[in-house]
Write a protein that holds these residues in place. Structure first.
Motif, mmCIF file in Angstrom:
data_model
loop_
_atom_site.group_PDB
_atom_site.id
_atom_site.type_symbol
_atom_site.label_atom_id
_atom_site.label_comp_id
_atom_site.label_asym_id
_atom_site.label_seq_id
_atom_site.Cartn_x
_atom_site.Cartn_y
_atom_site.Cartn_z
ATOM 1 N N UNK A 137 0.483 -1.060 0.169
ATOM 2 C CA UNK A 137 0.054 -0.118 0.292
ATOM 3 C C UNK A 137 0.890 1.081 -0.061
ATOM 4 N N UNK A 138 1.068 2.205 -0.696
ATOM 5 C CA UNK A 138 1.728 3.430 -0.630
ATOM 6 C C UNK A 138 0.233 4.276 -0.700
ATOM 7 N N UNK A 139 0.718 5.148 -0.190
ATOM 8 C CA UNK A 139 0.744 6.762 0.251
ATOM 9 C C UNK A 139 1.694 7.396 -0.849
ATOM 10 N N UNK A 140 0.321 7.879 -1.871
ATOM 11 C CA UNK A 140 0.545 8.493 -2.995
ATOM 12 C C UNK A 140 1.406 9.984 -2.411
ATOM 13 N N UNK A 141 2.963 10.483 -3.108
ATOM 14 C CA UNK A 141 3.503 11.977 -2.974
ATOM 15 C C UNK A 141 3.227 12.690 -3.943
ATOM 16 N N UNK A 142 3.206 12.231 -5.104
ATOM 17 C CA UNK A 142 3.173 13.185 -6.384
ATOM 18 C C UNK A 142 3.075 12.207 -7.658
ATOM 19 N N UNK A 143 2.488 12.909 -8.807
ATOM 20 C CA UNK A 143 1.838 11.995 -9.729
ATOM 21 C C UNK A 143 2.161 12.883 -11.057
ATOM 22 N N UNK A 144 2.327 12.233 -12.005
ATOM 23 C CA UNK A 144 2.621 13.041 -13.436
ATOM 24 C C UNK A 144 1.561 11.487 -14.858
ATOM 25 N N UNK A 145 1.428 12.682 -15.401
ATOM 26 C CA UNK A 145 -0.025 12.008 -16.503
ATOM 27 C C UNK A 145 0.561 12.722 -17.656
ATOM 28 N N UNK A 146 0.108 11.663 -18.806
ATOM 29 C CA UNK A 146 0.760 12.543 -20.327
ATOM 30 C C UNK A 146 -0.651 11.959 -21.176
ATOM 31 N N UNK A 147 -0.390 12.704 -21.917
ATOM 32 C CA UNK A 147 -2.063 12.194 -22.860
ATOM 33 C C UNK A 147 -1.730 10.672 -23.978
ATOM 34 N N UNK A 148 -2.840 9.989 -24.083
ATOM 35 C CA UNK A 148 -2.752 9.196 -24.845
ATOM 36 C C UNK A 148 -3.508 7.523 -24.384
#
Length: 179
Positions: A137-148
């Motif tokens: 189980x991870x606590x989300x600290x950051x993210x990034x998204x791209x199209x596709x």
């Protein structure tokens, strides 16, 4: 019969469970010597938005299992339809996986794949062990998204979701799902 403790044929159960379309991810971390490690996983889901928690299941047969048991952070990289080779690479036991792909680090230092549709940087929140898998189980600290378009897995085969709902979706002949 490839039986189990439950009396259920494991090969038949694998075939039946393969009828559930999943996304494909590469989960990454570092080993005790500081080398990047990763594996392909399709057992991934969101648990909660507040707090932001996700989970991934990792089999004890994975060559990087011990790294995920010991590490304090990891990343989940959701693969695009164009990343079937990346999925196969991280499903293999090759030692040089990170030498043949483009990757970087950001906030928590976990390896992030450059071309992943989504990258989630996570701190380990909890680990639970069931049978031959660890639920991480991870606590989300950051993210990034791209199209596709995302890469999927269904009945033992890759599928590319070709839909107007996915911006810049590539057309992949013969592997698209249609409703």
């Amino acid at each position: 019969m490839a039986g189990s403790k439950s009396g259920i044929d494991k090969n038949e159960l694998r075939r039946v469970l393969g009828g559930f379309l999943t996304g494909v991810t590469v989960v990454t971390t570092y080993d005790a010597e500081g080398r990047p490690r990763g594996l392909t996983a399709n057992s991934f889901t969101s648990i909660s938005l507040d707090p932001a928690l996700v989970l991934v299941c990792i089999g004890d047969h994975a060559s990087s299992y011990d790294s995920f048991c010991a590490g304090s952070h990891f990343a989940v990289n959701v693969l695009s339809a164009a990343q079937q080779e990346t999925s196969a690479l991280f499903a293999s036991n090759r030692a040089d996986k990170f030498d043949v792909i483009d990757w970087h680090t950001r906030n928590n230092g976990a390896p992030l794949l450059d071309d992943a549709l989504v990258s989630l940087e996570c701190d380990v929140h909890d680990r639970r062990f069931y049978a031959d898998h660890m639920i991480l189980v991870g606590a989300v600290r950051g993210y990034r998204t791209l199209d596709g378009a995302p890469l999927g897995f269904f009945r033992g085969k890759y599928v590319a979701l070709d839909s107007p709902n996915f911006p810049n979706s590539p057309k992949v002949a013969g592997t698209s799902c249609r409703h």
